[in-house]
Write a protein that holds these residues in place. Structure first.
Motif, PDB file in Angstrom:
ATOM      1  N   SER A 163       0.794  -1.229   0.000  1.00 41.18           N
ATOM      2  CA  SER A 163       0.000   0.000   0.000  1.00 41.18           C
ATOM      3  C   SER A 163       0.829   1.282   0.000  1.00 41.18           C
ATOM      4  CB  SER A 163      -0.954   0.000   1.207  1.00 41.18           C
ATOM      5  OG  SER A 163      -1.588   1.247   1.350  1.00 41.18           O
ATOM      6  N   PRO A 164       1.804   1.470   0.879  1.00 39.97           N
ATOM      7  CA  PRO A 164       2.508   2.763   0.878  1.00 39.97           C
ATOM      8  C   PRO A 164       3.179   3.066  -0.455  1.00 39.97           C
ATOM      9  CG  PRO A 164       2.998   1.529   2.871  1.00 39.97           C
ATOM     10  CD  PRO A 164       2.269   0.591   1.970  1.00 39.97           C
ATOM     11  N   GLU A 165       3.803   2.028  -1.062  1.00 38.83           N
ATOM     12  CA  GLU A 165       4.480   2.251  -2.329  1.00 38.83           C
ATOM     13  C   GLU A 165       3.496   2.458  -3.473  1.00 38.83           C
ATOM     14  OE1 GLU A 165       7.427   0.007   0.236  1.00 38.83           O
ATOM     15  OE2 GLU A 165       5.279  -0.095  -0.149  1.00 38.83           O
ATOM     16  N   VAL A 166       2.336   1.805  -3.417  1.00 41.52           N
ATOM     17  CA  VAL A 166       1.312   2.036  -4.444  1.00 41.52           C
ATOM     18  C   VAL A 166       0.863   3.489  -4.409  1.00 41.52           C
ATOM     19  CG1 VAL A 166      -1.012   1.444  -5.228  1.00 41.52           C
ATOM     20  CG2 VAL A 166       0.529  -0.368  -4.445  1.00 41.52           C
ATOM     21  N   ARG A 167       0.579   3.979  -3.213  1.00 43.52           N
ATOM     22  CA  ARG A 167       0.177   5.390  -3.087  1.00 43.52           C
ATOM     23  C   ARG A 167       1.251   6.325  -3.637  1.00 43.52           C
ATOM     24  NH1 ARG A 167      -4.035   7.034   0.271  1.00 43.52           N
ATOM     25  NH2 ARG A 167      -2.981   9.025   0.592  1.00 43.52           N
ATOM     26  N   GLU A 168       2.487   6.027  -3.307  1.00 41.90           N
ATOM     27  CA  GLU A 168       3.587   6.871  -3.772  1.00 41.90           C
ATOM     28  C   GLU A 168       3.689   6.829  -5.296  1.00 41.90           C
ATOM     29  OE1 GLU A 168       8.448   7.141  -3.236  1.00 41.90           O
ATOM     30  OE2 GLU A 168       7.246   5.922  -1.865  1.00 41.90           O
ATOM     31  N   ARG A 169       3.539   5.647  -5.858  1.00 43.60           N
ATOM     32  CA  ARG A 169       3.655   5.499  -7.313  1.00 43.60           C
ATOM     33  C   ARG A 169       2.539   6.238  -8.048  1.00 43.60           C
ATOM     34  NH1 ARG A 169       5.710   1.381 -10.701  1.00 43.60           N
ATOM     35  NH2 ARG A 169       5.866   2.300 -12.773  1.00 43.60           N
ATOM     36  N   LEU A 170       1.350   6.269  -7.464  1.00 41.26           N
ATOM     37  CA  LEU A 170       0.200   6.862  -8.145  1.00 41.26           C
ATOM     38  C   LEU A 170      -0.030   8.324  -7.779  1.00 41.26           C
ATOM     39  CD1 LEU A 170      -2.373   3.913  -7.859  1.00 41.26           C
ATOM     40  CD2 LEU A 170      -0.914   4.512  -9.811  1.00 41.26           C
ATOM     41  N   ALA A 171       0.767   8.853  -6.874  1.00 43.61           N
ATOM     42  CA  ALA A 171       0.525  10.207  -6.368  1.00 43.61           C
ATOM     43  C   ALA A 171       0.603  11.267  -7.454  1.00 43.61           C
ATOM     44  CB  ALA A 171       1.522  10.531  -5.254  1.00 43.61           C
ATOM     45  N   ALA A 172       1.410  11.049  -8.487  1.00 43.77           N
ATOM     46  CA  ALA A 172       1.637  12.076  -9.506  1.00 43.77           C
ATOM     47  C   ALA A 172       0.506  12.174 -10.520  1.00 43.77           C
ATOM     48  CB  ALA A 172       2.948  11.797 -10.237  1.00 43.77           C
ATOM     49  N   TYR A 173      -0.443  11.247 -10.500  1.00 43.13           N
ATOM     50  CA  TYR A 173      -1.473  11.197 -11.534  1.00 43.13           C
ATOM     51  C   TYR A 173      -2.787  11.783 -11.032  1.00 43.13           C
ATOM     52  CZ  TYR A 173       1.998   7.983 -13.363  1.00 43.13           C
ATOM     53  OH  TYR A 173       3.175   7.421 -13.785  1.00 43.13           O
ATOM     54  N   ASP A 174      -3.604  12.267 -11.985  1.00 48.43           N
ATOM     55  CA  ASP A 174      -4.895  12.846 -11.590  1.00 48.43           C
ATOM     56  C   ASP A 174      -6.087  11.982 -11.993  1.00 48.43           C
ATOM     57  OD1 ASP A 174      -4.599  13.343 -14.301  1.00 48.43           O
ATOM     58  OD2 ASP A 174      -5.242  15.438 -14.206  1.00 48.43           O
ATOM     59  N   VAL A 175      -5.936  11.172 -13.049  1.00 44.66           N
ATOM     60  CA  VAL A 175      -7.019  10.290 -13.504  1.00 44.66           C
ATOM     61  C   VAL A 175      -6.417   8.933 -13.835  1.00 44.66           C
ATOM     62  CG1 VAL A 175      -8.796   9.865 -15.237  1.00 44.66           C
ATOM     63  CG2 VAL A 175      -8.391  12.199 -14.434  1.00 44.66           C
ATOM     64  N   ALA A 176      -7.089   7.860 -13.407  1.00 43.55           N
ATOM     65  CA  ALA A 176      -6.643   6.499 -13.724  1.00 43.55           C
ATOM     66  C   ALA A 176      -7.743   5.772 -14.471  1.00 43.55           C
ATOM     67  CB  ALA A 176      -6.277   5.728 -12.461  1.00 43.55           C
ATOM     68  N   LEU A 177      -7.399   5.218 -15.624  1.00 43.54           N
ATOM     69  CA  LEU A 177      -8.281   4.293 -16.326  1.00 43.54           C
ATOM     70  C   LEU A 177      -7.916   2.890 -15.866  1.00 43.54           C
ATOM     71  CD1 LEU A 177     -10.305   3.363 -18.481  1.00 43.54           C
ATOM     72  CD2 LEU A 177      -8.445   3.498 -20.167  1.00 43.54           C
ATOM     73  N   VAL A 178      -8.845   2.209 -15.231  1.00 42.41           N
ATOM     74  CA  VAL A 178      -8.648   0.848 -14.742  1.00 42.41           C
ATOM     75  C   VAL A 178      -9.404  -0.086 -15.670  1.00 42.41           C
ATOM     76  CG1 VAL A 178      -8.861  -0.704 -12.771  1.00 42.41           C
ATOM     77  CG2 VAL A 178      -8.571   1.758 -12.392  1.00 42.41           C
TER      78      VAL A 178
END
Length: 566
Positions: free
Chosen positions: A260-275
């Motif tokens: 979890s902590p690293e996932v948050r860090e990895r995704l912090a720079a983005y504003d929209v995610a297409l899953v």
């Protein structure tokens, strides 16, 4: 025309195009084995234990995209199969699992091996039932097959009493198994809303999972990624599954981290995610902060399974529909809705990401060069050596996460997305059998199983099946004589002895397993390697060999720190 229950089963499956029955028999399954002596439309693939048997069927179904059929023994055999059934359930693999049940005339006496198998199988199947009348068996088979193959796909279970298998009736409806077209187009309004949110994103990212590959939607995903100028991140090692995006594409952003902590860090720079095509998220261990997805990240999620939409995280837009169709219809909407300035910004993002990803790959190559002199080989040296000799059409089945650590993907060595299979359920012993099933589905492609020596011992009996049927899988054992992932997990939990490097029950020594001798006893040619050049030569030779081979590769026994993909 009078037909027995087991003859009806064979007839319906053969007409549907089933080629193999994977099994390990017992007394209550003998009518099937007896019938297959003369009816050669189905080939029985014998395994010595239900773990490899189930894993073979799993691999066959995932690679072929077709139904796999498994036959195991009553109660105890089903019990042995449960770990691999859990994997198939987590993967959504279309399996028809069958088991014999005791004769109905014995049921009241609570006979040996009798039991409520339906209740056992039900939690990890889409549908489970015991057939109590031979006249109902054909309908049960048709219903089971349709259920398994209808998205969200998954395993089903039929318990068939011995007397139902042998009973003869003139009233059996042998109408063929037919499937409806299960592709569902997404609602246009939902797709338009998704396109609107994605078109205005300044820092978009795509999180892509196994169902992209399983629905043959890779080309559509590539197109959308290029339109958005978005990096594509694969599922983390906890549910890695099938690769959804070419590893050598400039927009491949590699895998999500494990925790979890690293996932948050990895995704912090983005504003929209297409899953798309993945479960958001299935984590392995609890870590703070508990929420792996940053709160500011707006989520657009496309999936065929409505259960996955908004299950763990609120969505900006949820789109229910066939993965391939949804992505194909999203693309022209993005083209129409994005302004010239937004399209230019996407092109600039592509340029920047291409440069960043190339730099990351070069940094990894430099790390490989630094570690090359170390002996025993480090995991990075091992995997970089493997990457050098992989054929373009290779299928890789991976059950050695602490060794592989997505190295061959990060080096861009996987030229196709169809040929990668990683764990999604994490019941061990899966990889060895899975690779055999993949090879049966793809006889013209080389198949490489990259296995941990500990995981392989949960299903090592599968080597005998590979030898018996001359299924030419190359089995590469990454041998560090330990349950390394458990040591990493113990350190991650902050356990006091683990932090001092002291463990109980996690080392496979005193004695060490002689895999060369073990493989030889099961009919497999094997050898141990310790040098990169030796591995390069032997692996190249094995991948071209029409016989199964095992390579026992000695690697460092150090325990690394916290694993982090990408």
């Amino acid at each position: 025309m009078s037909t027995s229950g087991i003859a009806a089963l064979i007839e319906l499956l053969a007409r549907f195009g089933v080629r193999y029955v994977f099994g390990n028999p017992g007394t209550t399954e003998l009518p099937l084995n007896d019938a297959l002596v003369t009816d050669k439309r189905l080939q029985y693939i014998l395994g010595l234990h239900e773990t490899p048997v189930m894993a073979m069927a799993d691999g066959y179904a995932m690679a072929s995209g077709q139904l796999a059929v498994v036959n195991v023994h009553i109660s105890c055999g089903l019990g042995n199969a449960m770990g691999m059934l859990y994997n198939a359930f987590r993967e959504g693999t279309p399996l028809l699992l069958t088991a014999g049940q005791q004769d109905r005339r014995l049921a009241f006496e609570e006979p040996i091996l009798g039991g409520d198998m339906v209740s056992v199988a039900k939690p990890w199947t889409k549908w489970a039932v015991e057939v109590s009348r031979v006249e109902d068996l054909p309908a049960a088979i048709r219903r089971a097959v349709q259920t398994a193959l209808t998205p969200p796909t998954g395993p089903v279970f039929l318990s068939i009493p011995l007397d139902v298998q042998m009973e003869v009736s003139e009233l059996l409806d042998l109408s063929p198994i037919t499937l409806p077209d299960a592709r569902v187009r997404p609602p246009l309004a939902a797709l338009e809303r998704a396109a609107q949110v994605l078109a205005v994103a300044q820092r978009p990212v795509i999180l892509a999972g196994s169902r992209v590959t399983e629905r043959n939607a890779m080309a559509e995903l590539v197109r959308v990624a290029e339109q958005l100028g978005a990096p594509v991140l694969s599922e983390s090692g906890t549910t890695h599954g099938r690769l959804a995006f070419p590893s050598n594409h400039p927009l491949n952003g590699q895998g999500l981290p494990l925790w979890s902590p690293e996932v948050r860090e990895r995704l912090a720079a983005y504003d929209v995610a297409l899953v798309v095509g993945m479960d958001l998220l299935r984590q392995y261990c609890y870590h703070e902060p508990a929420r792996a997805i940053p709160e500011h990240l707006r989520l657009v999620h496309i999936d065929e399974d409505p259960w996955q939409l908004g299950k763990n995280y609120p969505l900006e837009v949820g789109v229910i529909g066939d993965t391939k169709t949804s992505l194909a219809e999203l693309s022209p909407l993005l083209q129409r809705l994005a302004s010239p300035a937004q399209q230019q910004a996407a092109a600039e993002r592509c340029t920047v990401l291409t440069r960043e990803h190339a730099a990351a790959r070069q940094t990894l190559r430099e790390r490989v060069a630094e570690q090359l002199p170390a002996r025993p080989m480090t995991p990075l040296t091992l995997m970089a050596t493997v990457a050098e000799v992989l054929p373009d059409n290779v299928a890789v089945i991976e059950e050695a996460v602490t060794t592989t650590n997505t190295t061959i993907e990060r080096l861009g060595a996987l030229k196709n997305t169809t040929g990668y299979f990683g764990h999604r359920g994490w019941a061990l012993g899966w990889g060895l059998g899975c690779s055999i099933g993949v090879q049966l589905a793809w006889p013209d492609r080389p198949v490489l199983a990259i296995l941990g020596e500990g995981a392989s011992m949960y299903g090592i009996q599968g080597l005998w099946t590979a030898a018996r049927y001359q299924i030419p899988v190359t089995f590469l054992l990454c041998n560090n004589a330990q349950y390394q992932i458990l040591k990493i997990g113990a350190q991650g939990l902050g356990l006091p002895q683990a932090e001092q490097g002291v463990y109980e029950g996690l080392d496979l020594v005193s004695p060490e397993i002689d895999f060369v001798a073990l493989a030889g006893s099961l009919g497999i040619q094997a050898q141990r390697v310790s040098e990169p050049e030796e591995l390069r030569h032997v692996l190249t030779e094995a991948l071209a060999d029409p016989r199964p081979r095992l390579i026992d590769a000695a690697i460092s026994r150090d325990t690394p720190g916290r694993l982090n993909y990408g």
